[in-house]
Scaffold this motif. Structure first.
Motif, PDB file in Angstrom:
ATOM      1  N   VAL A   1       6.760   2.522  -1.322  1.00  0.00           N
ATOM      2  CA  VAL A   1       5.479   2.149  -0.696  1.00  0.00           C
ATOM      3  C   VAL A   1       5.673   1.927   0.806  1.00  0.00           C
ATOM      4  O   VAL A   1       4.824   2.315   1.626  1.00  0.00           O
ATOM      5  N   LYS A   2       6.788   1.324   1.175  1.00  0.00           N
ATOM      6  CA  LYS A   2       7.084   1.082   2.588  1.00  0.00           C
ATOM      7  C   LYS A   2       7.159   2.401   3.362  1.00  0.00           C
ATOM      8  O   LYS A   2       6.617   2.525   4.475  1.00  0.00           O
ATOM      9  N   LYS A   3       7.798   3.416   2.762  1.00  0.00           N
ATOM     10  CA  LYS A   3       7.896   4.729   3.416  1.00  0.00           C
ATOM     11  C   LYS A   3       6.519   5.321   3.653  1.00  0.00           C
ATOM     12  O   LYS A   3       6.260   5.945   4.704  1.00  0.00           O
ATOM     13  N   GLU A   4       5.624   5.146   2.679  1.00  0.00           N
ATOM     14  CA  GLU A   4       4.269   5.680   2.822  1.00  0.00           C
ATOM     15  C   GLU A   4       3.544   5.041   4.002  1.00  0.00           C
ATOM     16  O   GLU A   4       2.868   5.729   4.776  1.00  0.00           O
ATOM     17  N   TRP A   5       3.689   3.700   4.140  1.00  0.00           N
ATOM     18  CA  TRP A   5       3.003   3.019   5.232  1.00  0.00           C
ATOM     19  C   TRP A   5       3.618   3.363   6.585  1.00  0.00           C
ATOM     20  O   TRP A   5       2.893   3.480   7.578  1.00  0.00           O
ATOM     21  N   ILE A   6       4.927   3.522   6.618  1.00  0.00           N
ATOM     22  CA  ILE A   6       5.568   3.938   7.870  1.00  0.00           C
ATOM     23  C   ILE A   6       5.069   5.331   8.248  1.00  0.00           C
ATOM     24  O   ILE A   6       4.841   5.639   9.436  1.00  0.00           O
ATOM     25  N   GLY A   7       4.879   6.184   7.258  1.00  0.00           N
ATOM     26  CA  GLY A   7       4.356   7.528   7.507  1.00  0.00           C
ATOM     27  C   GLY A   7       2.941   7.514   8.043  1.00  0.00           C
ATOM     28  O   GLY A   7       2.491   8.476   8.679  1.00  0.00           O
ATOM     29  N   LYS A   8       2.228   6.421   7.789  1.00  0.00           N
ATOM     30  CA  LYS A   8       0.858   6.298   8.293  1.00  0.00           C
ATOM     31  C   LYS A   8       0.798   5.669   9.684  1.00  0.00           C
ATOM     32  O   LYS A   8      -0.284   5.391  10.192  1.00  0.00           O
ATOM     33  N   GLY A   9       2.009   5.372  10.237  1.00  0.00           N
ATOM     34  CA  GLY A   9       2.048   4.889  11.610  1.00  0.00           C
ATOM     35  C   GLY A   9       2.333   3.413  11.772  1.00  0.00           C
ATOM     36  O   GLY A   9       2.390   2.915  12.909  1.00  0.00           O
ATOM     37  N   LEU A  10       2.537   2.673  10.695  1.00  0.00           N
ATOM     38  CA  LEU A  10       2.841   1.246  10.817  1.00  0.00           C
ATOM     39  C   LEU A  10       4.299   1.046  11.192  1.00  0.00           C
ATOM     40  O   LEU A  10       5.164   1.880  10.906  1.00  0.00           O
ATOM     41  N   SER A  11       4.581  -0.106  11.815  1.00  0.00           N
ATOM     42  CA  SER A  11       5.965  -0.448  12.121  1.00  0.00           C
ATOM     43  C   SER A  11       6.684  -0.832  10.824  1.00  0.00           C
ATOM     44  O   SER A  11       6.055  -1.058   9.787  1.00  0.00           O
ATOM     45  N   GLU A  12       8.019  -0.948  10.890  1.00  0.00           N
ATOM     46  CA  GLU A  12       8.792  -1.273   9.691  1.00  0.00           C
ATOM     47  C   GLU A  12       8.399  -2.645   9.129  1.00  0.00           C
ATOM     48  O   GLU A  12       8.242  -2.812   7.917  1.00  0.00           O
TER      49      GLU A  12
ATOM     50  N   GLU B   1       5.348  -5.746   4.993  1.00  0.00           N
ATOM     51  CA  GLU B   1       4.312  -6.722   4.660  1.00  0.00           C
ATOM     52  C   GLU B   1       3.250  -6.090   3.757  1.00  0.00           C
ATOM     53  O   GLU B   1       2.811  -6.699   2.776  1.00  0.00           O
ATOM     54  N   LYS B   2       2.838  -4.878   4.089  1.00  0.00           N
ATOM     55  CA  LYS B   2       1.842  -4.169   3.297  1.00  0.00           C
ATOM     56  C   LYS B   2       2.361  -3.888   1.880  1.00  0.00           C
ATOM     57  O   LYS B   2       1.635  -4.034   0.897  1.00  0.00           O
ATOM     58  N   ALA B   3       3.631  -3.453   1.804  1.00  0.00           N
ATOM     59  CA  ALA B   3       4.222  -3.110   0.500  1.00  0.00           C
ATOM     60  C   ALA B   3       4.253  -4.322  -0.421  1.00  0.00           C
ATOM     61  O   ALA B   3       3.908  -4.241  -1.608  1.00  0.00           O
ATOM     62  N   VAL B   4       4.656  -5.471   0.118  1.00  0.00           N
ATOM     63  CA  VAL B   4       4.723  -6.695  -0.679  1.00  0.00           C
ATOM     64  C   VAL B   4       3.323  -7.146  -1.088  1.00  0.00           C
ATOM     65  O   VAL B   4       3.099  -7.554  -2.251  1.00  0.00           O
TER      66      VAL B   4
END
Length: 423
Positions: free
Chosen positions: A36-47, A52-55
């Motif tokens: 899930v973290k990889k998906e959000w990073i791919g959308k432009g969010l910082s690590e 935070e989003k994944a959790v």
């Protein structure tokens, strides 16, 4: 990994009681959080934002942990355990029917065998079968070594079966089967093993079994390997080649053996085919078995007859049929058949390929003994040293079959530890 991430994993796993399930869930959660973290990073969010989003997406850790605890807790197959308890209790009957023919010492020894069998089955249930998956060569080597030692070191012979001693333990060719069973489950789960390697791996133990010799164990070994092979992911072409080659090899060996057979060996074959012609020697036991079955009736024979050799071991099924009748024999047959039916049912719930191979191999080992023993008691198969699982008296049969059921219980216990990873 952030403190929030670690705290989330800790809160979830704190709700899970089983240590084994705790490790499994932690590994799975960490994998999914990373995805899930990889998906959000791919959308432009910082690590940090992606973590935070994944959790946050996972929801309440306490609620999630409670649900995962129910989903992934270890299971106990009470059906199989009940069957074990029933058959182990019934296993005392062949001794009881003999009365004064055997001393109370046999009853005590049988109780010890049953206790050790229970301990073996329980120990195997709590051992994670997945730890055996990559140790096929170790188990296979131990099995081959045991057979090699039977041929090379000084040994004694009981009823035609050679053995050697390790401390108080009498080691014979049966002891190699559990190790070869675990070895082949691992080999058939390994796509890197080539066709010619399968040939060599099959042939070496078989040649050693036949050289020992122990034809009954050789037969069990062959059946186990070939059933597991056809159930495995090995190509149908390779399985067909191995099967046809083996059939041709057995036919050639049997032809050669027929022309070199010794007189007493030929007499044993003829005694099975036509026992009435040899009533005083090789056909005697077949006629005795036939007479016992004919006089058993539905509720057993009231006539006290002279005990036959091996009535409490290889002939236990006949013994119980004669004393308690056809209805009891049918009931016993159904109970033992339920072991196989239960293992097949469990296999439909297992997603692990290695676990399924263990179940297939285990049910084959059980069924070969069961079907052959009953078959020779009713005159369909030649007499040989083949025990009735759990019922026949003897340390090795009890431990061997308890080991098989322990492996089945181990697979069932972890049936909900399912990997859902797509990568």
């Amino acid at each position: 990994m952030s403190n929030r991430w670690n705290h989330f994993l800790s809160e979830v796993t704190n709700q899970i009681r089983s240590k084994e399930a705790k490790k499994f869930v932690a590994s799975e959660l960490e994998f999914h959080l990373k995805e899930v973290k990889k998906e959000w990073i791919g959308k432009g969010l910082s690590e940090a934002e992606a973590e935070e989003k994944a959790v946050s997406q996972m929801g309440s850790p306490s609620k999630l942990g409670h649900e995962l605890n129910k989903l992934h807790k270890p299971r106990i197959d009470w059906w199989l355990i009940s069957l074990l308890a029933i058959t182990m209790a019934l296993s005392f009957l062949p001794l009881i029917t003999l009365g004064d023919e055997l001393s109370d010492g046999y009853i005590v020894m049988k109780a010890i065998h049953v206790l050790l069998g229970v301990m073996i089955a329980a120990a195997m249930m709590f051992i994670d079968y997945r730890k055996f998956e990559n140790k096929g060569w170790v188990f296979y080597s131990i099995g081959v070594l045991l057979l090699f030692l039977l041929l090379t070191i000084p040994n004694a012979i009981i009823n035609g079966v050679p053995y050697f001693m390790i401390g108080p333990f009498q080691i014979e060719s049966h002891y190699a089967l559990p190790f070869l069973f675990l070895g082949w489950a691992s080999f058939f789960n390994n796509s890197k093993i080539r066709l010619w390697q399968h040939f060599l791996l099959v042939a070496l133990p078989l040649l050693l079994f036949m050289a020992v010799p122990n034809l009954a164990v050789s037969f069990i070994y062959i059946a186990m390997v070939f059933v597991m092979m056809w159930w495995s992911t090995i190509s149908r072409k390779a399985a067909t080649i191995i099967t046809i080659t083996s059939i041709v090899g057995v036919a050639a060996f049997s032809t050669f053996a027929w022309f070199t057979v010794k007189e007493y060996q030929l007499a044993r074959i003829l005694g099975f085919l036509n026992p009435e012609k040899y009533p005083d020697n090789w056909g005697y036991m077949y006629l005795q078995l036939k007479e016992r079955l004919a006089s058993a009736g539905w509720f057993g024979s009231a006539v006290k007859s002279e005990a036959l050799p091996f009535e409490h071991t290889d002939y236990a099924f006949l013994n119980l049929t004669y004393h308690y009748g056809y209805l009891f024999a049918i009931g016993l047959f159904v109970i033992l058949s339920m072991f196989a039916a239960r293992i097949v049912m469990i296999s439909t719930k297992i997603s692990s390929r290695f676990g399924n191979l263990l179940l297939v191999g285990g049910v084959t080992l059980f069924l070969v003994q069961f079907i052959y023993n009953v078959g020779m008691m009713i005159g369909l198969l030649p007499l040989t040293s083949m025990s009735l699982p759990f019922i026949s008296y003897g340390f090795i049969p009890m431990i061997f079959n308890a080991f098989i059921m322990g492996v089945v219980l181990s697979v069932y216990r972890r049936k909900d530890f399912i990997l859902n990873r797509s990568a």
